[in-house]
Scaffold this motif. Structure first.
Motif, mmCIF file in Angstrom:
data_model
loop_
_atom_site.group_PDB
_atom_site.id
_atom_site.type_symbol
_atom_site.label_atom_id
_atom_site.label_comp_id
_atom_site.label_asym_id
_atom_site.label_seq_id
_atom_site.Cartn_x
_atom_site.Cartn_y
_atom_site.Cartn_z
ATOM 1 N N TYR A 87 0.853 -1.192 0.000
ATOM 2 C CA TYR A 87 0.000 0.000 0.000
ATOM 3 C C TYR A 87 0.885 1.238 0.000
ATOM 4 N N VAL A 115 -5.475 3.768 6.177
ATOM 5 C CA VAL A 115 -6.164 3.621 4.900
ATOM 6 C C VAL A 115 -7.653 3.951 5.063
ATOM 7 N N PHE A 116 -8.238 3.484 6.155
ATOM 8 C CA PHE A 116 -9.647 3.773 6.435
ATOM 9 C C PHE A 116 -9.885 5.276 6.558
ATOM 10 N N ALA A 118 -8.033 7.753 5.519
ATOM 11 C CA ALA A 118 -7.798 8.425 4.236
ATOM 12 C C ALA A 118 -9.013 8.264 3.325
ATOM 13 N N GLY A 119 -9.591 7.062 3.315
ATOM 14 C CA GLY A 119 -10.767 6.816 2.497
ATOM 15 C C GLY A 119 -11.975 7.616 2.941
ATOM 16 N N GLU A 120 -12.032 7.930 4.224
ATOM 17 C CA GLU A 120 -13.120 8.747 4.771
ATOM 18 C C GLU A 120 -12.836 10.243 4.622
ATOM 19 N N GLN A 121 -11.709 10.579 3.986
ATOM 20 C CA GLN A 121 -11.274 11.968 3.781
ATOM 21 C C GLN A 121 -11.097 12.700 5.121
ATOM 22 N N SER A 236 -5.185 16.876 0.587
ATOM 23 C CA SER A 236 -5.807 15.557 0.460
ATOM 24 C C SER A 236 -4.799 14.493 0.834
ATOM 25 N N THR A 238 -4.479 10.305 0.179
ATOM 26 C CA THR A 238 -5.031 9.120 -0.444
ATOM 27 C C THR A 238 -4.136 7.931 -0.144
ATOM 28 N N VAL A 240 -3.679 3.779 -1.394
ATOM 29 C CA VAL A 240 -4.136 2.783 -2.374
ATOM 30 C C VAL A 240 -3.303 1.505 -2.253
ATOM 31 N N ARG A 241 -3.901 0.421 -2.687
ATOM 32 C CA ARG A 241 -3.184 -0.852 -2.803
ATOM 33 C C ARG A 241 -2.498 -0.899 -4.163
#
Length: 242
Positions: A87, A115-116, A118-121, A236, A238, A240-241
């Protein structure tokens, strides 16, 4: 500096402040054998003084419009990453972009949380609220309050502490004691010495020049520990995998 003062630099137990989410997140300098020693590695300070400092910018760019969402959760998110996968995270800041390789194998719960969030901004539009330029060399981010008091509402245990050290490029969790990880993290821009108490969960792969330029500008008021003189905002984040 007294031992109590040195301890406060790490745990930040100031009245009215909380650390993930109860006390202020601080990273530290402590006295060891009567000599001020930066607590930031089990293995000692490297003879390498770290990356050469860049010319300090007088300002960074204007932040992208928006405010931190400040979301809160009652419990740590369930494990949704694959610890055997790779990741990466990208921090798009007002001062430049920093790329991070996340260590899911050694710190799966930490990477899963990052990761969680980041995904939730959760990190978007948040300020990096602390820079240290004496003893330790870190930029601390991840707090939507920008006061060193914020967190996502949950905590999770430490990981990857056996033999942990904090050379330049390390990305690790800030905390107020064992098992108090939340959202605040720090990026090491120059070899630093700390005890193995802060979960290392990634390494900067690009953007060290951004970090050293931010550090070269110092802190507001010219102190060795405080809010960055430059307005460092995470436009921001982000993850990612690969």
């Amino acid at each position: 500096m007294s031992k109590v003062q040195a301890r406060q630099l790490v745990h930040g137990p100031r009245a009215g402040r909380r650390r993930l989410p109860r006390r202020s997140l601080r990273v530290i300098a402590v006295l060891a054998l009567g000599v001020t020693v930066a607590m930031f590695t089990a293995g000692g300070v490297s003879a390498n003084p770290g990356p050469a400092r860049q010319q300090a910018p007088t300002t960074c760019g204007a932040p992208v419009a928006g405010q931190p969402n400040g979301k809160q959760w009652a419990a740590e998110p369930g494990l949704s990453i694959d610890p055997s996968a790779r990741y990466t995270a990208t921090l798009a800041t007002t001062c430049g972009t920093v790329s991070i390789a996340l260590d899911a194998a050694r710190a799966p719960r930490t990477v899963n949380s990052f990761v969680f969030l980041a995904g939730e901004q959760y990190f978007d539009h948040t300020k990096c609220h602390r820079i240290t330029t004496e003893g330790l060399y870190v930029l601390q981010c991840g707090d939507p309050t920008a006061m060193g008091t914020g967190g996502p509402g949950y905590r999770f245990p430490d990981e990857n502490l056996a033999g942990a050290s904090y050379p330049a490029g390390t990305v690790a969790m800030a905390n107020s004691g064992p098992g108090t990880n939340g959202s605040q993290f720090f990026l090491v821009y120059r070899d630093s010495q700390l005890p193995p108490d802060y979960t290392p969960f990634g390494r900067v792969t690009a953007g060290m020049d951004v970090l050293t330029s931010i550090a070269a500008a110092g802190s507001k008021g010219g102190l060795g520990d405080g809010a960055p003189a430059l307005d460092v905002v995470l436009d921001s984040v982000t993850a990612v995998r690969n």
